[in-house]
Design a protein around this motif. Structure first.
Motif, mmCIF file in Angstrom:
data_model
loop_
_atom_site.group_PDB
_atom_site.id
_atom_site.type_symbol
_atom_site.label_atom_id
_atom_site.label_comp_id
_atom_site.label_asym_id
_atom_site.label_seq_id
_atom_site.Cartn_x
_atom_site.Cartn_y
_atom_site.Cartn_z
ATOM 1 N N ILE A 152 43.578 52.503 34.798
ATOM 2 C CA ILE A 152 43.506 52.251 33.352
ATOM 3 C C ILE A 152 44.535 51.201 32.944
ATOM 4 C CG2 ILE A 152 43.848 53.291 31.068
ATOM 5 C CD1 ILE A 152 42.470 55.807 32.182
ATOM 6 N N ALA A 153 45.729 51.262 33.511
ATOM 7 C CA ALA A 153 46.751 50.255 33.197
ATOM 8 C C ALA A 153 46.277 48.860 33.596
ATOM 9 C CB ALA A 153 48.066 50.596 33.890
ATOM 10 N N LEU A 154 45.627 48.754 34.754
ATOM 11 C CA LEU A 154 45.112 47.454 35.195
ATOM 12 C C LEU A 154 44.014 46.943 34.254
ATOM 13 C CD1 LEU A 154 44.991 48.034 39.062
ATOM 14 C CD2 LEU A 154 46.522 46.469 37.823
ATOM 15 N N LEU A 155 43.150 47.844 33.823
ATOM 16 C CA LEU A 155 42.088 47.447 32.887
ATOM 17 C C LEU A 155 42.670 47.000 31.541
ATOM 18 C CD1 LEU A 155 39.435 50.184 33.669
ATOM 19 C CD2 LEU A 155 39.194 47.712 34.039
ATOM 20 N N ARG A 156 43.660 47.737 31.056
ATOM 21 C CA ARG A 156 44.292 47.351 29.789
ATOM 22 C C ARG A 156 44.973 45.986 29.910
ATOM 23 N NH1 ARG A 156 46.788 53.303 28.871
ATOM 24 N NH2 ARG A 156 45.014 54.194 27.759
ATOM 25 N N ALA A 157 45.667 45.787 31.014
ATOM 26 C CA ALA A 157 46.344 44.505 31.231
ATOM 27 C C ALA A 157 45.315 43.376 31.345
ATOM 28 C CB ALA A 157 47.202 44.568 32.484
ATOM 29 N N ARG A 158 44.215 43.644 32.038
ATOM 30 C CA ARG A 158 43.161 42.632 32.185
ATOM 31 C C ARG A 158 42.612 42.226 30.825
ATOM 32 N NH1 ARG A 158 37.844 41.512 32.557
ATOM 33 N NH2 ARG A 158 37.142 40.287 34.339
ATOM 34 N N GLU A 159 42.355 43.221 29.983
ATOM 35 C CA GLU A 159 41.824 42.919 28.655
ATOM 36 C C GLU A 159 42.830 42.140 27.817
ATOM 37 O OE1 GLU A 159 38.624 43.158 27.679
ATOM 38 O OE2 GLU A 159 38.467 43.671 29.806
ATOM 39 N N ARG A 160 44.101 42.468 27.947
ATOM 40 C CA ARG A 160 45.153 41.755 27.217
ATOM 41 C C ARG A 160 45.209 40.279 27.630
ATOM 42 N NH1 ARG A 160 48.431 38.644 26.322
ATOM 43 N NH2 ARG A 160 50.488 38.794 25.450
ATOM 44 N N VAL A 161 45.060 40.038 28.918
ATOM 45 C CA VAL A 161 45.122 38.675 29.438
ATOM 46 C C VAL A 161 43.817 37.921 29.168
ATOM 47 C CG1 VAL A 161 45.251 37.326 31.577
ATOM 48 C CG2 VAL A 161 46.838 39.216 31.202
ATOM 49 N N MET A 162 42.698 38.602 29.325
ATOM 50 C CA MET A 162 41.409 37.914 29.256
ATOM 51 C C MET A 162 40.913 37.656 27.835
ATOM 52 S SD MET A 162 40.634 36.940 32.183
ATOM 53 C CE MET A 162 39.060 36.240 31.690
ATOM 54 N N GLY A 163 41.406 38.381 26.843
ATOM 55 C CA GLY A 163 40.952 38.173 25.463
ATOM 56 C C GLY A 163 41.005 36.717 25.026
#
Length: 144
Positions: free
Chosen positions: A14-25
């Motif tokens: 979940i932390a990786l997914l949250r970080a991915r969304e933060r970066v990819m937005g």
């Protein structure tokens, strides 16, 4: 004693997914303006970075399954951003290379892309940003 999963705040997936969304937005907005998907951008970047490369290597480097990559390559070829040719030595092998139009798409989005990266670096701090990349690359290379 009952077994219990860690809370979602301490869950690596979940932390990786949250970080991915933060970066990819912000990157998604940039790519939308360029008429590209995230996957198409990754493929273009890999092909530009490596020169002529075969689809299996693209798949590995861009983190894409081969069936998905086949469709993405077709779209990029239709847009004139890549070209596929037969390998001169092994005629069964395909070589993918970027076209001048593909290079132009990357060049046109270079400043905005670098700004996104720099913003994240500045918010995290240089050392922590580099440490995070090192740790993620190390995680990727662990034996399964």
């Amino acid at each position: 004693m009952t077994k219990q999963l860690p809370s979602t705040d301490r869950s690596l997936p979940i932390a990786l997914l949250r970080a991915r969304e933060r970066v990819m937005g912000p990157i998604r907005a940039l790519l939308s303006d360029a008429g590209l998907t995230e996957q198409q951008w990754r493929v273009l970047r890999v092909v530009q970075e490596t020169g002529g490369i075969d689809p299996t290597q693209i798949s590995e480097r861009a983190c894409l399954l081969l069936p998905s990559l086949t469709r993405i390559l077709q779209k990029l070829e239709d847009k004139g951003l890549i070209q596929r040719t037969k390998d001169q030595i092994d005629r069964r092998r395909q070589v993918v290379s970027i076209t001048p139009a593909g290079t132009q798409v990357i060049d046109d989005n270079l400043d905005a892309s670098l700004a996104v990266i720099q913003r994240t670096r500045a918010q995290m701090g240089e050392d922590r940003y580099e440490a995070l990349l090192d740790l993620l690359n190390e995680l990727h290379q662990l034996d399964e």
